[in-house]
Design a protein around this motif. Structure first.
Motif, PDB file in Angstrom:
ATOM      1  N   VAL A  19       0.839  -1.201   0.000  1.00  0.00           N
ATOM      2  CA  VAL A  19       0.000   0.000   0.000  1.00  0.00           C
ATOM      3  C   VAL A  19       0.877   1.255   0.000  1.00  0.00           C
ATOM      4  CG1 VAL A  19      -1.628   1.348   1.391  1.00  0.00           C
ATOM      5  CG2 VAL A  19      -2.020  -1.086   1.020  1.00  0.00           C
ATOM      6  N   LEU A  20       1.898   1.282   0.836  1.00  0.00           N
ATOM      7  CA  LEU A  20       2.801   2.429   0.871  1.00  0.00           C
ATOM      8  C   LEU A  20       3.534   2.604  -0.460  1.00  0.00           C
ATOM      9  CD1 LEU A  20       4.250   1.990   4.455  1.00  0.00           C
ATOM     10  CD2 LEU A  20       2.886   3.927   3.660  1.00  0.00           C
ATOM     11  N   MET A  34      10.419   4.632   1.144  1.00  0.00           N
ATOM     12  CA  MET A  34      11.339   4.268   2.227  1.00  0.00           C
ATOM     13  C   MET A  34      10.579   3.601   3.375  1.00  0.00           C
ATOM     14  SD  MET A  34      14.151   5.324   0.891  1.00  0.00           S
ATOM     15  CE  MET A  34      13.575   5.295  -0.791  1.00  0.00           C
ATOM     16  N   LEU A  35       9.379   4.099   3.684  1.00  0.00           N
ATOM     17  CA  LEU A  35       8.561   3.474   4.725  1.00  0.00           C
ATOM     18  C   LEU A  35       8.106   2.084   4.280  1.00  0.00           C
ATOM     19  CD1 LEU A  35       6.416   6.533   5.872  1.00  0.00           C
ATOM     20  CD2 LEU A  35       8.477   5.606   6.943  1.00  0.00           C
ATOM     21  N   LEU A  62      13.970   0.643  12.100  1.00  0.00           N
ATOM     22  CA  LEU A  62      15.385   0.852  11.764  1.00  0.00           C
ATOM     23  C   LEU A  62      15.620   0.934  10.255  1.00  0.00           C
ATOM     24  CD1 LEU A  62      17.439  -1.313  14.258  1.00  0.00           C
ATOM     25  CD2 LEU A  62      17.726   1.107  13.785  1.00  0.00           C
ATOM     26  N   VAL A  63      15.036   0.014   9.505  1.00  0.00           N
ATOM     27  CA  VAL A  63      15.228   0.010   8.050  1.00  0.00           C
ATOM     28  C   VAL A  63      14.623   1.274   7.441  1.00  0.00           C
ATOM     29  CG1 VAL A  63      14.570  -1.159   5.904  1.00  0.00           C
ATOM     30  CG2 VAL A  63      15.466  -2.478   7.815  1.00  0.00           C
ATOM     31  N   ALA A  64      13.423   1.642   7.862  1.00  0.00           N
ATOM     32  CA  ALA A  64      12.789   2.851   7.329  1.00  0.00           C
ATOM     33  C   ALA A  64      13.632   4.077   7.653  1.00  0.00           C
ATOM     34  CB  ALA A  64      11.377   2.998   7.893  1.00  0.00           C
ATOM     35  N   TRP A  65      14.147   4.171   8.875  1.00  0.00           N
ATOM     36  CA  TRP A  65      14.965   5.321   9.271  1.00  0.00           C
ATOM     37  C   TRP A  65      16.251   5.389   8.442  1.00  0.00           C
ATOM     38  CZ3 TRP A  65      19.856   6.006  11.248  1.00  0.00           C
ATOM     39  CH2 TRP A  65      20.157   7.304  11.649  1.00  0.00           C
ATOM     40  N   LEU A  68      15.375   6.517   4.947  1.00  0.00           N
ATOM     41  CA  LEU A  68      15.025   7.945   4.917  1.00  0.00           C
ATOM     42  C   LEU A  68      16.259   8.826   5.106  1.00  0.00           C
ATOM     43  CD1 LEU A  68      11.713   7.975   6.960  1.00  0.00           C
ATOM     44  CD2 LEU A  68      11.975   8.737   4.600  1.00  0.00           C
ATOM     45  N   ALA A  69      17.137   8.417   5.992  1.00  0.00           N
ATOM     46  CA  ALA A  69      18.295   9.250   6.327  1.00  0.00           C
ATOM     47  C   ALA A  69      19.403   9.184   5.282  1.00  0.00           C
ATOM     48  CB  ALA A  69      18.855   8.833   7.690  1.00  0.00           C
TER      49      ALA A  69
END
Length: 157
Positions: A19-20, A34-35, A62-65, A68-69
């Motif tokens: 969905v994301l 990324m999410l 952790l993976v999403a962060w 994103l970073a």
């Protein structure tokens, strides 16, 4: 409910990731992508460790962060520096519009590409209803000139 999460938690994570990922097509800013990668990582952990829900959440976050970073800024830079890329503000320069009110070098209002903009003229006065064209964007103000008239460059009418 607890049994369902243990048995099918991976499917919930993967559905959230899907969905994301699909919603990313609406934004194209790569945040939701990324999410989605975090959700998919949570789903993979759920397949391996279905009873460790806390671990699934930690890995997903952790993976999403990390994405994103570190990955998102790099991808956005590559896209924005690619040949032929024009931002939405770049596309407005040269766009036609109509003066909604009298536009002077100090202010006015115009309809450009379906949106109402605060505008100022390059020079002189542009009467309401006059066809205009965007010369540049100065912050949140469209700098315009009459489309079918002479440029007055600082002269007042």
């Amino acid at each position: 409910m607890n049994d369902w999460l243990r048995d099918y938690g991976w499917a919930a994570w993967m559905a959230a990731g899907a969905v994301l990922g699909v919603c990313e097509f609406l934004t194209t800013e790569m945040t939701l992508l990324m999410l989605a990668s975090g959700a998919i990582a949570g789903g993979l952990v759920a397949l391996a460790f279905p009873h460790l829900f806390w671990l699934q959440i930690i890995i997903a976050i952790l993976v999403a962060w990390v994405m994103l970073a570190f990955l998102r800024p790099t991808l956005l830079r590559k896209v924005r520096n690619s040949a032929g890329y024009r931002s939405s503000l770049d596309k407005i320069v040269g766009a036609p519009g109509v003066a909604l009110s009298q536009i002077t070098p100090t202010g006015g209002e115009a309809k450009i590409s379906g949106d109402t903009w605060t505008a100022r003229s390059i020079g002189g006065v542009i009467e309401s209803g006059t066809d205009i064209e965007v010369f540049e964007i100065d912050g949140a103000i469209a700098v315009v000139y009459p489309r079918n008239g002479p440029l007055t460059w600082g002269e007042t009418q």
